[in-house]
Structures are given as C-alpha cells and as structure tokens.
Design a protein around this motif. Structure first.
Motif, PDB file in Angstrom:
ATOM      1  N   ARG A   7       0.662  -1.189   0.419  1.00 34.71           N
ATOM      2  CA  ARG A   7       0.317  -0.562  -0.229  1.00 34.71           C
ATOM      3  C   ARG A   7       0.801   1.047   0.013  1.00 34.71           C
ATOM      4  O   ARG A   7       0.506   2.508  -0.442  1.00 34.71           O
ATOM      5  CB  ARG A   7      -0.568   0.067   0.511  1.00 34.71           C
ATOM      6  CG  ARG A   7      -1.844   1.471   1.373  1.00 34.71           C
ATOM      7  CD  ARG A   7      -2.577   1.791   2.768  1.00 34.71           C
ATOM      8  NE  ARG A   7      -1.242   1.656   3.575  1.00 34.71           N
ATOM      9  CZ  ARG A   7      -1.453   1.685   4.971  1.00 34.71           C
ATOM     10  NH1 ARG A   7      -2.050   1.235   5.526  1.00 34.71           N
ATOM     11  NH2 ARG A   7      -0.534   1.610   5.535  1.00 34.71           N
ATOM     12  N   ASP A   8       1.459   1.329   1.149  1.00 35.32           N
ATOM     13  CA  ASP A   8       2.903   2.343   0.550  1.00 35.32           C
ATOM     14  C   ASP A   8       3.948   2.758  -0.564  1.00 35.32           C
ATOM     15  O   ASP A   8       4.151   4.236  -1.245  1.00 35.32           O
ATOM     16  CB  ASP A   8       3.699   2.286   2.216  1.00 35.32           C
ATOM     17  CG  ASP A   8       3.352   2.388   3.206  1.00 35.32           C
ATOM     18  OD1 ASP A   8       1.814   3.123   3.407  1.00 35.32           O
ATOM     19  OD2 ASP A   8       3.434   2.054   4.379  1.00 35.32           O
ATOM     20  N   ILE A   9       3.758   1.497  -1.142  1.00 36.29           N
ATOM     21  CA  ILE A   9       4.683   1.911  -2.097  1.00 36.29           C
ATOM     22  C   ILE A   9       3.700   1.760  -3.624  1.00 36.29           C
ATOM     23  O   ILE A   9       4.649   3.178  -3.822  1.00 36.29           O
ATOM     24  CB  ILE A   9       5.366  -0.076  -2.857  1.00 36.29           C
ATOM     25  CG1 ILE A   9       5.840  -0.645  -1.827  1.00 36.29           C
ATOM     26  CG2 ILE A   9       5.192   0.431  -4.521  1.00 36.29           C
ATOM     27  CD1 ILE A   9       6.240  -1.955  -2.405  1.00 36.29           C
ATOM     28  N   ARG A  10       2.397   1.462  -3.213  1.00 34.41           N
ATOM     29  CA  ARG A  10       1.755   2.189  -3.963  1.00 34.41           C
ATOM     30  C   ARG A  10       1.336   3.642  -3.822  1.00 34.41           C
ATOM     31  O   ARG A  10       1.686   4.300  -4.545  1.00 34.41           O
ATOM     32  CB  ARG A  10       0.459   1.350  -4.827  1.00 34.41           C
ATOM     33  CG  ARG A  10      -0.635   2.036  -4.822  1.00 34.41           C
ATOM     34  CD  ARG A  10      -0.385   0.936  -6.344  1.00 34.41           C
ATOM     35  NE  ARG A  10      -0.370   2.631  -7.150  1.00 34.41           N
ATOM     36  CZ  ARG A  10       0.223   2.038  -8.710  1.00 34.41           C
ATOM     37  NH1 ARG A  10       0.197   1.348  -8.739  1.00 34.41           N
ATOM     38  NH2 ARG A  10       0.742   3.254  -9.506  1.00 34.41           N
ATOM     39  N   GLY A  11       1.569   4.058  -2.622  1.00 32.99           N
ATOM     40  CA  GLY A  11       0.872   5.785  -2.011  1.00 32.99           C
ATOM     41  C   GLY A  11       2.147   6.313  -3.312  1.00 32.99           C
ATOM     42  O   GLY A  11       1.972   7.942  -3.262  1.00 32.99           O
ATOM     43  N   CYS A  12       3.777   5.654  -3.080  1.00 34.15           N
ATOM     44  CA  CYS A  12       4.690   6.663  -3.239  1.00 34.15           C
ATOM     45  C   CYS A  12       5.076   6.537  -4.938  1.00 34.15           C
ATOM     46  O   CYS A  12       5.136   8.067  -5.786  1.00 34.15           O
ATOM     47  CB  CYS A  12       5.821   5.848  -2.988  1.00 34.15           C
ATOM     48  SG  CYS A  12       6.454   6.006  -1.497  1.00 34.15           S
ATOM     49  N   ILE A  13       4.222   5.539  -5.959  1.00 33.90           N
ATOM     50  CA  ILE A  13       3.874   5.526  -6.892  1.00 33.90           C
ATOM     51  C   ILE A  13       3.023   6.747  -7.573  1.00 33.90           C
ATOM     52  O   ILE A  13       3.189   7.387  -8.105  1.00 33.90           O
ATOM     53  CB  ILE A  13       3.691   4.497  -7.799  1.00 33.90           C
ATOM     54  CG1 ILE A  13       4.389   3.621  -7.101  1.00 33.90           C
ATOM     55  CG2 ILE A  13       2.542   4.911  -9.509  1.00 33.90           C
ATOM     56  CD1 ILE A  13       4.094   2.039  -8.126  1.00 33.90           C
ATOM     57  N   ASP A  14       1.778   6.732  -6.810  1.00 34.09           N
ATOM     58  CA  ASP A  14       0.723   8.170  -7.042  1.00 34.09           C
ATOM     59  C   ASP A  14       0.909   9.693  -6.457  1.00 34.09           C
ATOM     60  O   ASP A  14       0.452  10.279  -6.792  1.00 34.09           O
ATOM     61  CB  ASP A  14      -0.595   7.589  -6.012  1.00 34.09           C
ATOM     62  CG  ASP A  14      -1.661   6.589  -6.383  1.00 34.09           C
ATOM     63  OD1 ASP A  14      -0.526   5.692  -7.817  1.00 34.09           O
ATOM     64  OD2 ASP A  14      -2.041   5.810  -5.632  1.00 34.09           O
ATOM     65  N   ARG A  15       2.094   9.174  -6.118  1.00 34.91           N
ATOM     66  CA  ARG A  15       2.786  11.247  -6.163  1.00 34.91           C
ATOM     67  C   ARG A  15       3.551  11.704  -6.854  1.00 34.91           C
ATOM     68  O   ARG A  15       4.228  12.671  -6.668  1.00 34.91           O
ATOM     69  CB  ARG A  15       3.557  11.581  -4.510  1.00 34.91           C
ATOM     70  CG  ARG A  15       2.571  10.887  -3.165  1.00 34.91           C
ATOM     71  CD  ARG A  15       3.413  10.065  -1.720  1.00 34.91           C
ATOM     72  NE  ARG A  15       4.270  12.067  -1.825  1.00 34.91           N
ATOM     73  CZ  ARG A  15       4.946  11.953  -0.642  1.00 34.91           C
ATOM     74  NH1 ARG A  15       5.035  10.607  -0.010  1.00 34.91           N
ATOM     75  NH2 ARG A  15       5.487  12.902  -0.513  1.00 34.91           N
TER      76      ARG A  15
END
Length: 289
Positions: free
Chosen positions: A275-283
């Motif tokens: 989830r946190d990796i996906r959050g990084c990509i979304d930024r």
C-alpha cells in the motif's frame, strides 16, 4: 503543383468529389480527379486564397486543373474536411501524419482543428511517441501532456524507439526524458526514506516481537529491483502487481523473518508495504510540464 487550362473534362473522377458547381479539378498522384468549387478552396485554404475563377463553368469550355503530389486517400481525407463531408474514420496515425502534411502545405486551419479534435482517439494513443511528436510540433499542449503520460509504459532507451525520438525537437525530447527520469528518481527518494518505510530503511530497527535487530538485506534487494523496473517502465504499473508477486526479490522480502529461534516474526507487513509503495507511485508526476 502546376495549373493548366483544358478544354475537356478530366477522366477518372473520384465519386465523392464531383460537385455540380465544381470549377477546379485536383489530380492526385494516382491520376484521380477531384472536382471541387474554387470558392470552397479560396475560403478554406491560404494556399488557394488568390485562386481566380475560370472563365466559364465546368460544363463549359474551360476548367482549371491542378496536379498535386498526394495519393487518393490523403487528398480525399483532407478534401472531405474542407468540403464538409468529414467522417471520423481514421485508420492509423500514419494517415493523420500524411493529412497534416497536406493541411500544412495548403494552410487549411479548419482541417487542422478537426484533426486536433480527433487526435486523442485510442488508435492514436496506442502510438504515444508519434502522437507526442505531432502534438508538440503543432503546439497542442493538452494533447502533448496526455501523450507524454502514455509514454510512461515505454523504455525510451530501447533502440526500437530511436526513429520516433529523433523526430522531436531537443527541447521536447528533454522534457520527455526529464519526466521519465524524475519519476524513477523521485520514487527512489520516497522508498529510501525512513518515514514511511522505517522498518526497512532505519539503520537500527528492532523486531517488534522480541527486540532483535532486523536484517534488512531483502528489503534493499527489493528496492533495487523496483528502481530498475521504474527505469524500464516509469509508469510503475508493474509494481504491486501479479507480475511483482513472482519476483525472487519480492518473495524473499515477504518471507523474511526474525532470526531469533523462539520468535520468527515477519520482518515486514506485506499488505501495508505494498500500500505504501502504491502511495509513492501515486505521488509521482504524470506528464510533462
């Protein structure tokens, strides 16, 4: 293009372009005649702005004939936009590029606007580098941004993309390279931080079960693999995907456990980490700026 006067009607007329009030014949490189009104050409194309009317109508003695370099398909497409017969049935981006070349030659603002309205159709988005080249050439900023986003699935250093990249101006090429590089580098900065990923990045992080220092080797290996993947495919859609589930680095990371004999607690929470990796990509930035 050359103009001549003739005293007989030209043969092999295109069936769509045989207007009753036609007083000009455009002859394609395939020797097909396109009969159109000079009034229409004068009022839609800067190239024909000073075109004079013939001495008599088409069914009289004289008609102006122009030999053009384009093939039937290109000429028919552009004339359909000029004469109000346009239907949106583009087959390929090559067809668009050929039409744009003629539109530029004739200085036809109307067809240029029509093409721009259709340029983000799926058939063109499938070739984002060519679409990006078209959009930047004509100063279509929104279309260029959309095309730049679609290029994020590509490895720009692949030799297969060299011909399309060479068509770009130095400025627009650098903008595209900067977008790809910034996504990769910003992703690395985010996953290297010990704010979100403290368990993996902290120099001394202890097992929450027994207090034993953790060995973060598997997390470092997974980060290196993700960085390489972002370099190859900056969109980042292969991260947190089923494909990533098969990576040896991911398998090792998710199965890593505390080495203390009576503990064996997992080093990382897989779902939270993904989830946190996906959050990084979304930024990350999505298009050129």
């Amino acid at each position: 293009m050359t103009s001549t006067k003739v005293e007989k009607e030209a043969p092999a007329t295109h069936p769509q372009f045989s207007f009753a009030d036609a007083d000009v014949i455009l002859v394609s490189s395939e020797d097909t005649c396109f009969r159109v009104p000079s009034f229409t050409l004068r009022n839609t194309c800067g190239f024909f702005r000073n075109l004079s009317s013939p001495c008599s109508p088409l069914d009289g003695e004289k008609t102006q004939i122009f030999n053009v370099d384009e093939k039937d398909k290109v000429l028919a497409k552009v004339l359909s936009m000029i004469c109000g017969l346009y239907t949106e049935n583009w087959e390929s981006i090559q067809e668009v590029e050929d039409a744009l070349a003629l539109v530029q030659k004739w200085d036809a603002a109307g067809p240029l606007s029509v093409i721009r309205s259709a340029i983000t159709a799926p058939v063109f988005l499938a070739e984002p580098l060519r679409l990006y080249a078209i959009a930047t050439k004509f100063g279509w900023d929104e279309e260029a941004q959309l095309a730049s986003t679609r290029t994020l699935t590509l490895d720009l250093y692949d030799e297969a993309h060299k011909p399309n990249l060479e068509r770009l101006s130095a400025r627009h090429l650098m903008m595209l390279l900067r977008l790809h590089r910034s996504r990769r580098d910003e992703f690395k900065r985010l996953v290297d931080g010990d704010g979100v990923f403290e368990a993996g990045n902290s120099s001394r992080y202890l097992c929450s079960g027994c207090g034993e220092p953790l060995n973060n080797y598997t997390w470092r290996e997974l980060k290196a693999r993700m960085f390489m993947e972002m370099d190859r495919r900056p969109l980042g859609d292969s991260l947190c995907s089923l494909e990533m589930e098969e990576w040896p680095e991911a398998l090792a990371c998710w199965t890593a456990k505390c080495q203390k004999n009576d503990c064996g607690r997992p080093n990382y929470n897989k779902l939270e980490t993904l989830r946190d990796i996906r959050g990084c990509i979304d930024r990350l930035p999505l298009h050129i700026w």
